[in-house]
Write an enzyme that holds these catalytic residues in place. Structure first.
Site, PDB file in Angstrom:
ATOM      1  N   ASN A  10       0.870  -1.181   0.000  1.00 30.48           N
ATOM      2  CA  ASN A  10       0.000   0.000   0.000  1.00 30.48           C
ATOM      3  C   ASN A  10       0.906   1.229   0.000  1.00 30.48           C
ATOM      4  OD1 ASN A  10      -1.755   2.086   0.571  1.00 30.48           O
ATOM      5  ND2 ASN A  10      -2.249   1.398   2.651  1.00 30.48           N
ATOM      6  N   LYS A  12       0.075   4.257  -0.177  1.00 31.56           N
ATOM      7  CA  LYS A  12      -0.556   5.430   0.465  1.00 31.56           C
ATOM      8  C   LYS A  12      -0.371   6.664  -0.430  1.00 31.56           C
ATOM      9  CE  LYS A  12       0.285   3.251   4.876  1.00 31.56           C
ATOM     10  NZ  LYS A  12       0.345   3.385   6.316  1.00 31.56           N
ATOM     11  N   HIS A  93      -9.398   1.317   5.615  1.00 30.22           N
ATOM     12  CA  HIS A  93      -8.082   1.502   6.258  1.00 30.22           C
ATOM     13  C   HIS A  93      -8.233   2.501   7.401  1.00 30.22           C
ATOM     14  CE1 HIS A  93      -3.882   2.498   6.852  1.00 30.22           C
ATOM     15  NE2 HIS A  93      -3.569   1.429   6.142  1.00 30.22           N
ATOM     16  N   GLU A  95      -6.411   4.820   8.334  1.00 33.46           N
ATOM     17  CA  GLU A  95      -6.088   6.213   7.999  1.00 33.46           C
ATOM     18  C   GLU A  95      -7.272   6.919   7.339  1.00 33.46           C
ATOM     19  OE1 GLU A  95      -2.412   5.433   5.933  1.00 33.46           O
ATOM     20  OE2 GLU A  95      -1.463   4.933   7.837  1.00 33.46           O
ATOM     21  N   GLU A 164      -5.192  -4.937  10.983  1.00 38.38           N
ATOM     22  CA  GLU A 164      -4.114  -3.967  11.136  1.00 38.38           C
ATOM     23  C   GLU A 164      -4.311  -3.185  12.440  1.00 38.38           C
ATOM     24  OE1 GLU A 164      -2.305  -2.873   7.107  1.00 38.38           O
ATOM     25  OE2 GLU A 164      -3.965  -1.538   7.444  1.00 38.38           O
ATOM     26  N   GLY A 170       3.083   1.770  10.945  1.00 40.11           N
ATOM     27  CA  GLY A 170       4.115   2.789  10.776  1.00 40.11           C
ATOM     28  C   GLY A 170       4.924   3.085  12.024  1.00 40.11           C
ATOM     29  N   SER A 210       3.767  -2.608  10.414  1.00 40.56           N
ATOM     30  CA  SER A 210       5.227  -2.689  10.580  1.00 40.56           C
ATOM     31  C   SER A 210       5.814  -4.034  10.156  1.00 40.56           C
ATOM     32  CB  SER A 210       5.615  -2.358  12.024  1.00 40.56           C
ATOM     33  OG  SER A 210       5.275  -1.014  12.324  1.00 40.56           O
TER      34      SER A 210
HETATM   35  C1  PEP Z   1      -0.619   0.078   6.468  1.00 38.43           C
HETATM   36  O1  PEP Z   1      -0.831   1.265   6.664  1.00 38.43           O
HETATM   37  O2  PEP Z   1      -1.447  -0.618   5.825  1.00 38.43           O
HETATM   38  C2  PEP Z   1       0.591  -0.496   7.019  1.00 38.43           C
HETATM   39  C3  PEP Z   1       0.562  -1.750   7.334  1.00 38.43           C
HETATM   40  O3  PEP Z   1       1.660   0.345   7.184  1.00 38.43           O
HETATM   41  P1  PEP Z   1       3.133  -0.050   7.725  1.00 38.43           P
HETATM   42  O4  PEP Z   1       3.534  -1.335   7.035  1.00 38.43           O
HETATM   43  O5  PEP Z   1       3.980   1.098   7.326  1.00 38.43           O
HETATM   44  O6  PEP Z   1       3.020  -0.247   9.191  1.00 38.43           O
END
Ligand code: PEP
Length: 253
Positions: A10, A12, A93, A95, A164, A170, A210
């Site tokens: 992703n 973003k 998601h 976000e 998630e 992140g 992460s």
């Molecule tokens: C995400 O936002 O879907 C995600 C998993 O981000 P990260 O891998 O950077 O933690």
């Protein structure tokens, strides 16, 4: 672990045409790791360009509007992203839930609209740190899913779920394998209940938060983890392919 782990990047709000070389490198390398299903969700502006370059990987979008067309300045519909070459869309998601105030009801409408447009859906769910500390993570996540999962016959061909935890996104602090296993087990029970075991078995449950090349082999080997949704570590071919290699190694020969 599902037979063929699904590793989805992703991007973003990252990426201009200068990043097409990374997508190309990911696509070429994915051809060497056929035991893994690799996909990328670039920003909407790059969907068509990445789709034209890609021979192996699946291309998807990061969101869509629930409506078909009309006066929605700045939005794109499911049919538009499908027309640009997307085969799937990430919905719900955290976000978008946080940054755009998206409710479960809105996400449910988006899911319906994406499926009507022929897209596969990666439906995200996940609790914040407060909810986990209060011991309510499972109840919260299952509530998010109950509210947005569609009542359809062919769920196995249409749906992927991504767990998630918000506190892991992140932050460099992935969830512990035992916590991932417990949550994915609870999600599987819900999917069995909603769709029946045969259809549920086709729905992969991804972990996101992460994931990197170091922790991927451990996370991908956790029972009921069918792949990973990857943010930061999907932005360069080098980092992302480290995760793909990890996925390939966890598949039984
Ligand atoms: C995400 O936002 O879907 C995600 C998993 O981000 P990260 O891998 O950077 O933690």
């Amino acid at each position: 672990m599902a037979e063929r782990p699904y590793i989805v990047g992703n991007w973003k709000m990252n990426g201009t045409r200068a990043m097409l070389s990374e997508a190309r490198a990911i696509d070429r390398a994915a051809q060497r790791y056929m035991k893994v299903e690799v996909a990328l969700a670039p920003p909407a502006t790059l969907i068509h360009a990445v789709h034209r370059e890609a021979e192996q990987i699946g291309i998807g979008a990061q969101d869509c509007h629930p409506g078909e067309a009309g006066a929605h300045t700045g939005d794109v519909s499911a049919a538009m992203i499908a027309d640009a070459g997307a085969k799937f869309v990430i919905l719900g998601h955290s976000e978008r839930r946080q940054g755009h105030g998206e409710s479960d009801a809105l996400i449910a409408d988006k899911v319906q609209s994406a499926i009507a447009a022929g897209l596969r859906v990666i439906l995200c769910c996940g609790e914040n740190a407060e909810t986990r500390d209060a011991g309510k993570a499972e109840e919260f996540v299952l509530g998010q899913l109950r509210a947005a999962l569609p009542k359809i016959e062919d769920a196995g061909d249409r749906l992927t779920v991504a767990y998630e935890p918000i506190w892991a996104i992140g932050t460099g602090r992935a969830a512990k394998p035992s916590d991932i296993e417990a949550m994915h087990g609870a999600i599987r029970e819900l999917l069995d209940e909603m769709y029946g075991e045969a259809e549920s078995a086709k729905i992969r449950i991804l972990y996101g938060g992460s994931v990197d090349s170091k922790n991927a082999p451990t996370i991908l080997a956790v029972p009921e983890v069918g792949g990973a949704l990857v943010g930061g570590a999907s932005l360069t071919a080098e980092k992302f392919l480290g995760i793909v290699v990890g996925g390939s190694e966890t598949v039984e020969a």
